[in-house]
Design a protein around this motif. Sequence first.
Motif, PDB file in Angstrom:
ATOM      1  N   PRO B   8     -99.096   1.826 -88.743  1.00 14.78           N
ATOM      2  CA  PRO B   8    -100.247   2.434 -89.396  1.00 14.78           C
ATOM      3  C   PRO B   8    -100.306   2.028 -90.866  1.00 14.78           C
ATOM      4  O   PRO B   8     -99.331   1.553 -91.421  1.00 14.78           O
ATOM      5  CB  PRO B   8     -99.955   3.930 -89.249  1.00 14.78           C
ATOM      6  CG  PRO B   8     -98.459   4.009 -89.292  1.00 14.78           C
ATOM      7  CD  PRO B   8     -97.978   2.772 -88.582  1.00 14.78           C
ATOM      8  N   ARG B   9    -101.418   2.209 -91.521  1.00 15.73           N
ATOM      9  CA  ARG B   9    -101.513   1.920 -92.953  1.00 15.73           C
ATOM     10  C   ARG B   9    -100.833   3.023 -93.761  1.00 15.73           C
ATOM     11  O   ARG B   9    -100.243   2.735 -94.802  1.00 15.73           O
ATOM     12  CB  ARG B   9    -102.968   1.790 -93.389  1.00 15.73           C
ATOM     13  CG  ARG B   9    -103.664   0.549 -92.891  1.00 15.73           C
ATOM     14  CD  ARG B   9    -103.036  -0.748 -93.441  1.00 15.73           C
ATOM     15  NE  ARG B   9    -102.724  -0.701 -94.851  1.00 15.73           N
ATOM     16  CZ  ARG B   9    -103.601  -0.930 -95.825  1.00 15.73           C
ATOM     17  NH1 ARG B   9    -104.855  -1.218 -95.543  1.00 15.73           N
ATOM     18  NH2 ARG B   9    -103.239  -0.873 -97.103  1.00 15.73           N
ATOM     19  N   HIS B  10    -100.954   4.232 -93.292  1.00 13.73           N
ATOM     20  CA  HIS B  10    -100.307   5.356 -93.967  1.00 13.73           C
ATOM     21  C   HIS B  10     -99.689   6.270 -92.921  1.00 13.73           C
ATOM     22  O   HIS B  10    -100.285   6.495 -91.875  1.00 13.73           O
ATOM     23  CB  HIS B  10    -101.311   6.170 -94.800  1.00 13.73           C
ATOM     24  CG  HIS B  10    -101.920   5.409 -95.920  1.00 13.73           C
ATOM     25  ND1 HIS B  10    -103.047   4.643 -95.780  1.00 13.73           N
ATOM     26  CD2 HIS B  10    -101.544   5.282 -97.221  1.00 13.73           C
ATOM     27  CE1 HIS B  10    -103.351   4.084 -96.932  1.00 13.73           C
ATOM     28  NE2 HIS B  10    -102.451   4.460 -97.831  1.00 13.73           N
ATOM     29  N   GLU B  11     -98.498   6.769 -93.226  1.00 14.95           N
ATOM     30  CA  GLU B  11     -97.862   7.727 -92.334  1.00 14.95           C
ATOM     31  C   GLU B  11     -97.062   8.720 -93.153  1.00 14.95           C
ATOM     32  O   GLU B  11     -96.303   8.340 -94.039  1.00 14.95           O
ATOM     33  CB  GLU B  11     -96.942   7.030 -91.334  1.00 14.95           C
ATOM     34  CG  GLU B  11     -96.162   8.000 -90.466  1.00 14.95           C
ATOM     35  CD  GLU B  11     -96.053   7.547 -89.028  1.00 14.95           C
ATOM     36  OE1 GLU B  11     -96.704   6.565 -88.663  1.00 14.95           O
ATOM     37  OE2 GLU B  11     -95.300   8.186 -88.278  1.00 14.95           O
ATOM     38  N   VAL B  12     -97.258   9.983 -92.803  1.00 14.04           N
ATOM     39  CA  VAL B  12     -96.457  11.060 -93.386  1.00 14.04           C
ATOM     40  C   VAL B  12     -95.721  11.717 -92.237  1.00 14.04           C
ATOM     41  O   VAL B  12     -96.333  12.106 -91.239  1.00 14.04           O
ATOM     42  CB  VAL B  12     -97.333  12.102 -94.118  1.00 14.04           C
ATOM     43  CG1 VAL B  12     -96.448  13.200 -94.700  1.00 14.04           C
ATOM     44  CG2 VAL B  12     -98.150  11.436 -95.220  1.00 14.04           C
ATOM     45  N   THR B  13     -94.416  11.824 -92.367  1.00 10.38           N
ATOM     46  CA  THR B  13     -93.619  12.383 -91.290  1.00 10.38           C
ATOM     47  C   THR B  13     -92.545  13.294 -91.851  1.00 10.38           C
ATOM     48  O   THR B  13     -92.222  13.234 -93.047  1.00 10.38           O
ATOM     49  CB  THR B  13     -92.981  11.266 -90.451  1.00 10.38           C
ATOM     50  OG1 THR B  13     -92.413  11.821 -89.264  1.00 10.38           O
ATOM     51  CG2 THR B  13     -91.880  10.556 -91.231  1.00 10.38           C
ATOM     52  N   GLU B  14     -92.012  14.113 -90.995  1.00 14.58           N
ATOM     53  CA  GLU B  14     -90.947  15.028 -91.431  1.00 14.58           C
ATOM     54  C   GLU B  14     -89.578  14.377 -91.247  1.00 14.58           C
ATOM     55  O   GLU B  14     -89.373  13.580 -90.326  1.00 14.58           O
ATOM     56  CB  GLU B  14     -91.011  16.331 -90.639  1.00 14.58           C
ATOM     57  CG  GLU B  14     -92.229  17.172 -90.971  1.00 14.58           C
ATOM     58  CD  GLU B  14     -92.197  18.525 -90.271  1.00 14.58           C
ATOM     59  OE1 GLU B  14     -92.982  19.402 -90.666  1.00 14.58           O
ATOM     60  OE2 GLU B  14     -91.393  18.703 -89.329  1.00 14.58           O
ATOM     61  N   MET B  15     -88.694  14.746 -92.128  1.00 13.18           N
ATOM     62  CA  MET B  15     -87.320  14.248 -92.055  1.00 13.18           C
ATOM     63  C   MET B  15     -86.760  14.465 -90.659  1.00 13.18           C
ATOM     64  O   MET B  15     -86.938  15.535 -90.062  1.00 13.18           O
ATOM     65  CB  MET B  15     -86.466  14.980 -93.090  1.00 13.18           C
ATOM     66  CG  MET B  15     -85.032  14.526 -93.159  1.00 13.18           C
ATOM     67  SD  MET B  15     -84.142  15.313 -94.511  1.00 13.18           S
ATOM     68  CE  MET B  15     -84.267  17.019 -94.057  1.00 13.18           C
ATOM     69  N   GLY B  16     -86.087  13.451 -90.139  1.00 13.40           N
ATOM     70  CA  GLY B  16     -85.493  13.549 -88.823  1.00 13.40           C
ATOM     71  C   GLY B  16     -86.346  12.958 -87.717  1.00 13.40           C
ATOM     72  O   GLY B  16     -85.834  12.686 -86.616  1.00 13.40           O
ATOM     73  N   GLN B  17     -87.617  12.748 -87.992  1.00 17.13           N
ATOM     74  CA  GLN B  17     -88.501  12.188 -86.974  1.00 17.13           C
ATOM     75  C   GLN B  17     -88.336  10.670 -86.892  1.00 17.13           C
ATOM     76  O   GLN B  17     -87.904  10.011 -87.845  1.00 17.13           O
ATOM     77  CB  GLN B  17     -89.959  12.524 -87.296  1.00 17.13           C
ATOM     78  CG  GLN B  17     -90.272  14.004 -87.255  1.00 17.13           C
ATOM     79  CD  GLN B  17     -90.065  14.583 -85.877  1.00 17.13           C
ATOM     80  OE1 GLN B  17     -90.628  14.109 -84.891  1.00 17.13           O
ATOM     81  NE2 GLN B  17     -89.241  15.616 -85.794  1.00 17.13           N
ATOM     82  N   GLU B  18     -88.699  10.146 -85.751  1.00 19.09           N
ATOM     83  CA  GLU B  18     -88.693   8.691 -85.563  1.00 19.09           C
ATOM     84  C   GLU B  18     -89.991   8.101 -86.096  1.00 19.09           C
ATOM     85  O   GLU B  18     -91.065   8.664 -85.882  1.00 19.09           O
ATOM     86  CB  GLU B  18     -88.536   8.352 -84.085  1.00 19.09           C
ATOM     87  CG  GLU B  18     -88.582   6.867 -83.789  1.00 19.09           C
ATOM     88  CD  GLU B  18     -88.413   6.578 -82.316  1.00 19.09           C
ATOM     89  OE1 GLU B  18     -87.312   6.785 -81.788  1.00 19.09           O
ATOM     90  OE2 GLU B  18     -89.398   6.153 -81.679  1.00 19.09           O
ATOM     91  N   VAL B  19     -89.863   6.979 -86.775  1.00 22.01           N
ATOM     92  CA  VAL B  19     -91.026   6.277 -87.327  1.00 22.01           C
ATOM     93  C   VAL B  19     -91.041   4.864 -86.760  1.00 22.01           C
ATOM     94  O   VAL B  19     -89.999   4.181 -86.750  1.00 22.01           O
ATOM     95  CB  VAL B  19     -90.954   6.204 -88.864  1.00 22.01           C
ATOM     96  CG1 VAL B  19     -92.075   5.338 -89.410  1.00 22.01           C
ATOM     97  CG2 VAL B  19     -91.012   7.607 -89.469  1.00 22.01           C
ATOM     98  N   THR B  20     -92.176   4.432 -86.273  1.00 23.68           N
ATOM     99  CA  THR B  20     -92.324   3.062 -85.788  1.00 23.68           C
ATOM    100  C   THR B  20     -93.477   2.387 -86.516  1.00 23.68           C
ATOM    101  O   THR B  20     -94.615   2.866 -86.472  1.00 23.68           O
ATOM    102  CB  THR B  20     -92.581   3.024 -84.280  1.00 23.68           C
ATOM    103  OG1 THR B  20     -91.481   3.616 -83.602  1.00 23.68           O
ATOM    104  CG2 THR B  20     -92.724   1.579 -83.811  1.00 23.68           C
ATOM    105  N   LEU B  21     -93.156   1.301 -87.179  1.00 26.51           N
ATOM    106  CA  LEU B  21     -94.168   0.503 -87.879  1.00 26.51           C
ATOM    107  C   LEU B  21     -94.403  -0.770 -87.074  1.00 26.51           C
ATOM    108  O   LEU B  21     -93.459  -1.344 -86.519  1.00 26.51           O
ATOM    109  CB  LEU B  21     -93.688   0.157 -89.286  1.00 26.51           C
ATOM    110  CG  LEU B  21     -93.233   1.350 -90.141  1.00 26.51           C
ATOM    111  CD1 LEU B  21     -92.739   0.866 -91.498  1.00 26.51           C
ATOM    112  CD2 LEU B  21     -94.333   2.370 -90.290  1.00 26.51           C
ATOM    113  N   ARG B  22     -95.643  -1.210 -87.039  1.00 27.43           N
ATOM    114  CA  ARG B  22     -96.016  -2.327 -86.180  1.00 27.43           C
ATOM    115  C   ARG B  22     -96.617  -3.470 -86.977  1.00 27.43           C
ATOM    116  O   ARG B  22     -97.249  -3.242 -88.008  1.00 27.43           O
ATOM    117  CB  ARG B  22     -96.998  -1.854 -85.112  1.00 27.43           C
ATOM    118  CG  ARG B  22     -96.424  -0.798 -84.187  1.00 27.43           C
ATOM    119  CD  ARG B  22     -97.462  -0.188 -83.270  1.00 27.43           C
ATOM    120  NE  ARG B  22     -96.871   0.802 -82.373  1.00 27.43           N
ATOM    121  CZ  ARG B  22     -96.602   2.049 -82.699  1.00 27.43           C
ATOM    122  NH1 ARG B  22     -96.891   2.497 -83.917  1.00 27.43           N
ATOM    123  NH2 ARG B  22     -96.067   2.867 -81.819  1.00 27.43           N
ATOM    124  N   CYS B  23     -96.448  -4.667 -86.446  1.00 30.54           N
ATOM    125  CA  CYS B  23     -96.942  -5.848 -87.151  1.00 30.54           C
ATOM    126  C   CYS B  23     -97.406  -6.899 -86.149  1.00 30.54           C
ATOM    127  O   CYS B  23     -96.715  -7.200 -85.173  1.00 30.54           O
ATOM    128  CB  CYS B  23     -95.847  -6.433 -88.036  1.00 30.54           C
ATOM    129  SG  CYS B  23     -96.322  -7.978 -88.859  1.00 30.54           S
TER     130      CYS B  23
END
Lengths: 110, 114
Positions: B8-23
């Motif tokens: 995503p262009r912007h992401e806000v997440t809580e500590m402990g969560q999984e984040v996946t960035l794509r390209c």
Amino acid sequence: DAKTTQPPSMDCAEGRAANLPCNHSTISGNEYVYWYRQIHSQGPQYIIHGLKNNETNEMASLIITEDRKSSTLILPHATLRDTAVYYCIVLTGTASKLTFGTGTRLQVTL
Amino acid sequence: DAGVIQSPRHEVTEMGQEVTLRCKPISGHNSLFWYRQTMMRGLELLIYFNNNVPIDDSGMPEDRFSAKMPNASFSTLKIQPSEPRDSAVYFCASSLEVAGNTIYFGEGSWLTVV
């Protein structure tokens, strides 16, 4: 890859030429000089690169000294949109390991 | 001609969560790079793929970070679990691996971990 030295900041009046210097005194014969810039909140943007000869494209000119120990990026007619951080990077062969320093912050003013 | 596309262009997440960035790299390019930018550390190379194979991952900060490139047109950077200090702009870039080549960058994914 050779290290580069750039002034931390420069100012330029709109419409005038912006000349951004870069020292790379330890450059070796097969290393290219690359210039990128980063406008606030955007990804780095390729400007120009060269090996030995001076280069020119639609964005800028790159002047490399005969001994290759320094170079100058020239924006011939700077505009407010050219306000950005400009990075000079020296690389061997392919641009596989672009390593960004702190660059020069160019402020173009009215 | 489409450039490097990131989401995503912007992401806000809580500590402990999984984040996946794509390209999605530029079509025809065979090298892909993930960079991270913070105020403190500037632009840092995290990992570099050539022909879908990781060549240099020495910049990956720790085991919480992983990157994959399952095919020539897609790559992910995953953070699990995320921490506030991972807040940064993550840039993907691609190039054609030849001498004197040019690396083209995407517009970045702005990550905030709260």
